[in-house]
Write a protein that holds these residues in place. Sequence first.
Motif, short mmCIF file in Angstrom:
data_model
loop_
_atom_site.label_atom_id
_atom_site.label_comp_id
_atom_site.label_asym_id
_atom_site.label_seq_id
_atom_site.Cartn_x
_atom_site.Cartn_y
_atom_site.Cartn_z
N ARG A 51 0.84 -0.96 -0.17
CA ARG A 51 0.01 0.05 -0.02
C ARG A 51 0.70 1.03 -0.02
NH1 ARG A 51 -3.62 -3.36 2.55
NH2 ARG A 51 -2.76 -3.48 4.54
N LEU A 52 2.12 1.33 0.36
CA LEU A 52 2.99 2.24 0.43
C LEU A 52 3.59 2.50 -1.02
CD1 LEU A 52 4.98 1.49 3.66
CD2 LEU A 52 2.99 3.13 3.24
N THR A 53 3.30 1.78 -1.88
CA THR A 53 4.35 1.65 -3.02
C THR A 53 3.50 2.24 -4.14
OG1 THR A 53 3.54 -0.62 -4.01
CG2 THR A 53 5.45 -0.49 -2.49
N THR A 54 4.26 2.64 -5.26
CA THR A 54 3.52 3.06 -6.62
C THR A 54 3.87 2.31 -7.59
OG1 THR A 54 5.43 4.46 -7.34
CG2 THR A 54 3.68 5.38 -6.02
N ALA A 55 3.69 2.23 -8.97
CA ALA A 55 4.25 1.32 -10.01
C ALA A 55 5.69 1.40 -10.20
CB ALA A 55 3.54 1.59 -11.30
N ARG A 56 6.26 2.67 -9.63
CA ARG A 56 7.77 2.80 -10.05
C ARG A 56 8.59 2.58 -8.86
NH1 ARG A 56 4.96 7.17 -11.77
NH2 ARG A 56 6.30 8.57 -10.10
N THR A 57 7.97 2.40 -7.59
CA THR A 57 8.86 1.95 -6.34
C THR A 57 9.84 1.05 -6.59
OG1 THR A 57 7.10 2.75 -5.19
CG2 THR A 57 8.58 1.67 -3.82
N VAL A 58 11.11 1.22 -6.08
CA VAL A 58 12.12 0.32 -6.09
C VAL A 58 12.09 -0.05 -4.61
CG1 VAL A 58 14.78 0.33 -5.82
CG2 VAL A 58 13.57 1.76 -7.56
N VAL A 59 12.16 -1.47 -4.37
CA VAL A 59 11.98 -2.13 -3.16
C VAL A 59 13.37 -2.88 -2.93
CG1 VAL A 59 10.76 -3.91 -1.87
CG2 VAL A 59 9.73 -2.52 -3.54
N ILE A 60 14.01 -2.32 -1.83
CA ILE A 60 14.97 -3.14 -1.09
C ILE A 60 14.61 -4.29 -0.39
CG2 ILE A 60 17.23 -2.51 -0.27
CD1 ILE A 60 16.74 -0.78 -2.67
N PRO A 61 15.11 -5.68 -0.88
CA PRO A 61 14.69 -6.62 -0.15
C PRO A 61 15.85 -6.77 1.10
CG PRO A 61 15.86 -7.27 -2.00
CD PRO A 61 15.66 -5.75 -2.03
N GLY A 62 15.57 -7.87 1.82
CA GLY A 62 16.56 -8.19 3.05
C GLY A 62 17.78 -8.98 2.45
N HIS A 63 17.71 -9.51 1.29
CA HIS A 63 18.71 -10.34 0.53
C HIS A 63 18.44 -10.24 -0.76
CE1 HIS A 63 20.11 -12.06 4.64
NE2 HIS A 63 18.53 -12.26 4.68
N GLY A 64 19.53 -9.90 -1.63
CA GLY A 64 19.38 -10.00 -2.96
C GLY A 64 19.48 -8.37 -3.58
N ASP A 65 19.13 -8.41 -4.87
CA ASP A 65 19.16 -7.18 -5.52
C ASP A 65 17.89 -6.38 -5.19
OD1 ASP A 65 21.71 -7.64 -6.70
OD2 ASP A 65 20.76 -8.87 -8.11
N PRO A 66 17.74 -5.10 -5.63
CA PRO A 66 16.59 -4.50 -5.47
C PRO A 66 15.55 -5.02 -6.61
CG PRO A 66 18.50 -2.96 -5.57
CD PRO A 66 18.90 -4.14 -5.89
N VAL A 67 14.10 -4.62 -6.25
CA VAL A 67 13.29 -5.41 -7.02
C VAL A 67 12.09 -4.39 -7.32
CG1 VAL A 67 13.56 -7.77 -6.17
CG2 VAL A 67 11.95 -6.07 -4.99
N ASP A 68 11.10 -4.73 -8.23
CA ASP A 68 9.98 -3.86 -8.55
C ASP A 68 8.71 -4.42 -7.80
OD1 ASP A 68 9.19 -5.91 -9.72
OD2 ASP A 68 9.69 -5.05 -12.15
N VAL A 69 7.93 -3.58 -7.88
CA VAL A 69 6.62 -3.93 -7.30
C VAL A 69 6.05 -5.44 -7.43
CG1 VAL A 69 4.10 -3.10 -6.89
CG2 VAL A 69 6.14 -1.48 -6.69
N ASP A 70 6.31 -5.48 -9.23
CA ASP A 70 5.73 -6.67 -9.55
C ASP A 70 6.31 -7.96 -8.87
OD1 ASP A 70 3.97 -5.50 -11.14
OD2 ASP A 70 5.29 -5.39 -12.90
N PHE A 71 7.34 -7.95 -8.33
CA PHE A 71 8.39 -8.98 -7.95
C PHE A 71 7.55 -9.10 -6.52
CE2 PHE A 71 11.29 -10.57 -4.86
CZ PHE A 71 11.86 -11.61 -5.66
#
Length: 191
Positions: A117-137
């Motif tokens: 709910r905090l994201t937009t279609a362009r939000t970059v999400v930084i996971p706990g492990h691994g590479d940054p991902v998009d909202v679709d991931f």
Amino acid sequence: MYAHELAATALRGEPERLRREAYEELRTEHPALAAELADTPLLAPTHTVHVETVLDLGGRRVLLRHPGRGHTEADLVVHVPDADVLVAGDLVEQSGPPAFEDSYPLQWPDAVADLLRLTTARTVVIPGHGDPVDVDFVRAQHAELAKLAWLIRAAHTGSAPPERVAAEAPFGARPALVAAHRGYLELTGTA
């Protein structure tokens, strides 16, 4: 330093136990990191977050939010709206399956839905492990977590063993088995 109130309580009350557990977890696969950890003092947070805290960092608004139980009972995400970045921590995992050892797999999908709910279609999400991902991931991982939670509930209702969940669940047999055991504990109120 900020942390969820439950994490702060643990860090204030049992820092040596936490350091010992972390050392044991890391010593086989990451001995150098484990050795460093053994000599690193654990500092208790100076500020706690119950549900949400907004910080003003030189004119930049930063939201610290506890989306509910998921990977742990004290998950905290960091949202930087003007940069369209969400630091999700271990609620989102990119480099492998989620770790369920201290998790709440039945509540985890709700926690991920909250952070979505905090994201937009362009939000970059930084996971706990691994590479940054998009909202679709994140949406795809949310769907897998929701499927896992459904499988755990259905198997528990049918008195099936946790191994049955692991055979049908996403994320692979070992992580799913851990999740099933944790989910059964949630359902019996002992997690």
